[in-house]
Motif scaffolding. Structure first.
Motif, mmCIF file in Angstrom:
data_model
loop_
_atom_site.group_PDB
_atom_site.id
_atom_site.type_symbol
_atom_site.label_atom_id
_atom_site.label_comp_id
_atom_site.label_asym_id
_atom_site.label_seq_id
_atom_site.Cartn_x
_atom_site.Cartn_y
_atom_site.Cartn_z
ATOM 1 N N ILE A 141 0.830 -1.072 -0.031
ATOM 2 C CA ILE A 141 0.070 0.067 0.512
ATOM 3 C C ILE A 141 0.710 1.367 -0.049
ATOM 4 O O ILE A 141 1.500 1.143 0.918
ATOM 5 N N PRO A 142 0.910 1.641 -1.477
ATOM 6 C CA PRO A 142 1.406 3.252 -0.680
ATOM 7 C C PRO A 142 0.960 4.029 0.022
ATOM 8 O O PRO A 142 0.124 3.870 0.842
ATOM 9 N N CYS A 143 1.868 5.092 0.512
ATOM 10 C CA CYS A 143 2.021 6.024 1.303
ATOM 11 C C CYS A 143 1.357 7.107 1.009
ATOM 12 O O CYS A 143 1.441 7.970 0.009
ATOM 13 N N THR A 144 0.024 8.246 1.945
ATOM 14 C CA THR A 144 0.141 9.670 1.476
ATOM 15 C C THR A 144 0.594 10.463 2.559
ATOM 16 O O THR A 144 0.385 10.283 3.902
ATOM 17 N N GLU A 145 0.443 11.732 2.352
ATOM 18 C CA GLU A 145 1.354 12.795 2.761
ATOM 19 C C GLU A 145 1.258 14.106 2.281
ATOM 20 O O GLU A 145 0.742 14.318 1.347
ATOM 21 N N SER A 146 1.293 14.862 3.420
ATOM 22 C CA SER A 146 0.881 16.214 3.801
ATOM 23 C C SER A 146 2.020 16.885 3.999
ATOM 24 O O SER A 146 2.325 16.789 5.341
ATOM 25 N N VAL A 147 3.057 17.734 3.317
ATOM 26 C CA VAL A 147 4.020 18.802 4.502
ATOM 27 C C VAL A 147 3.441 20.385 4.455
ATOM 28 O O VAL A 147 3.110 20.936 3.342
ATOM 29 N N ARG A 148 3.247 20.990 5.599
ATOM 30 C CA ARG A 148 2.557 21.887 5.969
ATOM 31 C C ARG A 148 3.492 22.423 6.843
ATOM 32 O O ARG A 148 4.100 21.586 8.169
ATOM 33 N N TYR A 149 3.037 23.722 7.376
ATOM 34 C CA TYR A 149 3.454 24.690 8.532
ATOM 35 C C TYR A 149 1.817 24.408 9.508
ATOM 36 O O TYR A 149 1.418 24.053 9.075
ATOM 37 N N LEU A 150 2.319 23.970 10.833
ATOM 38 C CA LEU A 150 1.076 23.610 12.015
ATOM 39 C C LEU A 150 0.922 24.781 11.960
ATOM 40 O O LEU A 150 -0.430 25.243 12.050
#
Length: 468
Positions: free
Chosen positions: A201-210
């Motif tokens: 299963i591939p992963c899912t991501e999001s890169v953000r500042y809180l």
């Protein structure tokens, strides 16, 4: 045969141009760049250099570019872990000929349709971080998802402490109860990893500042007022924002409501609020002062490598426009009397309203006029004390008059009721039992045989023969 030879001559330049566009030149016989690779630990795109070159530039997905350092590597600071990206190295040889080569990183594993979908995270109610996602459209029935929050610089990782499953028992939501434990100096990776016994299963991501995914709660507003002035003050809570603007909606009496903005004075850079993907800057730390805005913030999962570009030198800081009637809480609180006057000072959590009368007000916080929080509940304030005193006297007099009327009416009603009952049901006289009767509170007369009483009524002697 001649026609084939002519076709070859005509197509030869086109083929050469196509090969040149793809970066394949005569120099490919001895390419200047060999063994192109990505080091995930140092986040460096490195290679082995052969020969002399005049310049090397790196591209990520043909969008974000940066110059090589010492012609040996290109530094990246946030690499995607889930979606493959194209990293291209473009070289300019000494003789001016171009050369380019590329690699794909990371390698895609598993069916992308099985990865978690629609990843969305938000900081809310000051202390809480909640992330939600949907089960992949092509995910197997036994799939299970796990959420991690990761610091993109230190790679420190925190696993979700509290999951919320769907009807099939698959994790679709995660919640952290104390976001103050996480720093906002660096971006964080919101990572959902899938697991199944049937397939990868591939992963899912999001890169953000809180700070950029925070949903502002409503400020807590209070007011102190008299006939001339109303001082409104409020408190706001946030772990990631220091300088916020506020918007008040005020309605005085029957007038239509109006909006009043209260801006925070500039106090240096705030943490970033929205993402601006870029990898042009070579500095690893320092969030941008005024990143580009995106109205869709907080609603898209960035399944790609993201690297924020700090502001360039000399970038003018954001200075909110001045607003009138900014009140100073300390001075006005001490001088709030009939002759109080408003001091127009830079106070970002108070506002002074002149001639307030009776008004309704509600407030919300916002950042750069783009991200707005929730409205507070409307509050009503009556500030005309003289009118209020007259109203109170009138109310007291009315209550006293009403009480008097009720008392008199009750007395009249009771008296009339007793008189009517006595007329309808008069008392019937009866003989008193001299032995068993209760003579308390009764008027008794002494009667002697043979002697007339005061009423001069005959008295007969009664002899008791037997007690019953």
């Amino acid at each position: 045969m001649a026609s084939l030879w002519l076709a070859a001559l005509l197509l030869a330049p086109v083929s050469a141009l196509l090969l040149g566009a793809r970066g394949i030149h005569l120099s490919d016989r001895n390419p200047p760049i060999k063994n192109l690779r990505m080091d995930p630990g140092s986040r460096r795109l490195t290679w082995d250099l052969h020969g002399n070159v005049s310049g090397i530039q790196c591209f990520e997905d043909s969008s974000f570019s940066r110059r090589a350092q010492n012609n040996l590597f290109c530094q990246f600071y946030v690499l995607s872990k889930c979606k493959p990206s194209n990293y291209t190295v473009q070289v300019t040889l000494v003789d001016g000929e171009p050369y380019s080569t590329w690699i794909e990183y990371p390698k895609q594993e598993g069916d992308p349709g099985a990865a978690a979908d629609h990843l969305d995270c938000e900081v809310h109610d000051k202390d809480f971080l909640t992330c939600r996602w949907a089960v992949g459209r092509e995910a197997p029935s036994d799939v299970q998802y796990y959420f991690y929050l990761e610091d993109t610089i230190t790679s420190q990782r925190w696993e979700c402490p509290r999951y919320t499953p769907n009807a099939q028992g698959q994790h679709t939501q995660c919640r952290f109860d104390n976001v103050s434990a996480f720093s906002n100096e660096e971006q964080h990776r919101f990572l959902v990893v899938g697991a199944s016994n049937r397939s990868a299963i591939p992963c899912t991501e999001s890169v953000r500042y809180l700070s950029e995914i925070e949903k502002f709660m409503a400020p807590n507003l209070s007011a102190t007022c008299n006939k001339s002035l109303a001082l409104m003050e409020w408190n706001m809570w946030s772990h990631f924002h220091k300088n916020l603007d506020y918007e008040l909606e005020i309605q005085q009496g029957a007038d239509p409501p109006f909006l009043q903005k209260v801006g925070a004075p500039p106090r240096g850079p705030d943490p970033p609020s929205v993402h601006a993907p870029s990898c042009l800057d070579s500095r690893p730390r320092g969030p941008p002062t005024l990143p580009e805005m995106s109205r869709g913030e907080g609603r898209r999962a960035a399944s790609c490598a993201v690297c924020l570009e700090p502001p360039t030198e000399g970038h003018p800081p954001h200075t909110p426009p001045p607003f009138p009637q900014l009140g100073q809480a300390g001075r006005l609180r001490k001088s709030l009397g009939p002759s109080a006057r408003t001091s127009k000072v830079q106070d970002d959590q108070s506002f002074t309203l002149t001639n307030p009368g009776t008004f309704l007000v509600r407030i919300r916080a916002q950042f750069l006029s783009e991200r707005v929080g929730r409205w507070s509940a409307p509050q009503r304030f009556v500030c005309d004390q003289e009118a209020g005193a007259r109203l109170q006297v009138w109310q007291m007099a009315s209550l006293m008059a009403l009480g008097t009327l009720l008392t008199v009416g009750t007395a009249v009603f009771l008296c009339r009721r007793y008189s009517v009952l006595k007329t309808l049901f008069p008392p019937i006289p009866h003989l008193k039992d001299p032995l068993g009767g209760n003579f308390e509170n009764e008027k008794m007369f002494l009667c002697e045989a043979g002697r007339p009483t005061q009423e001069e009524c005959p008295v007969a002697e009664v002899q008791v023969l037997r007690e019953s």
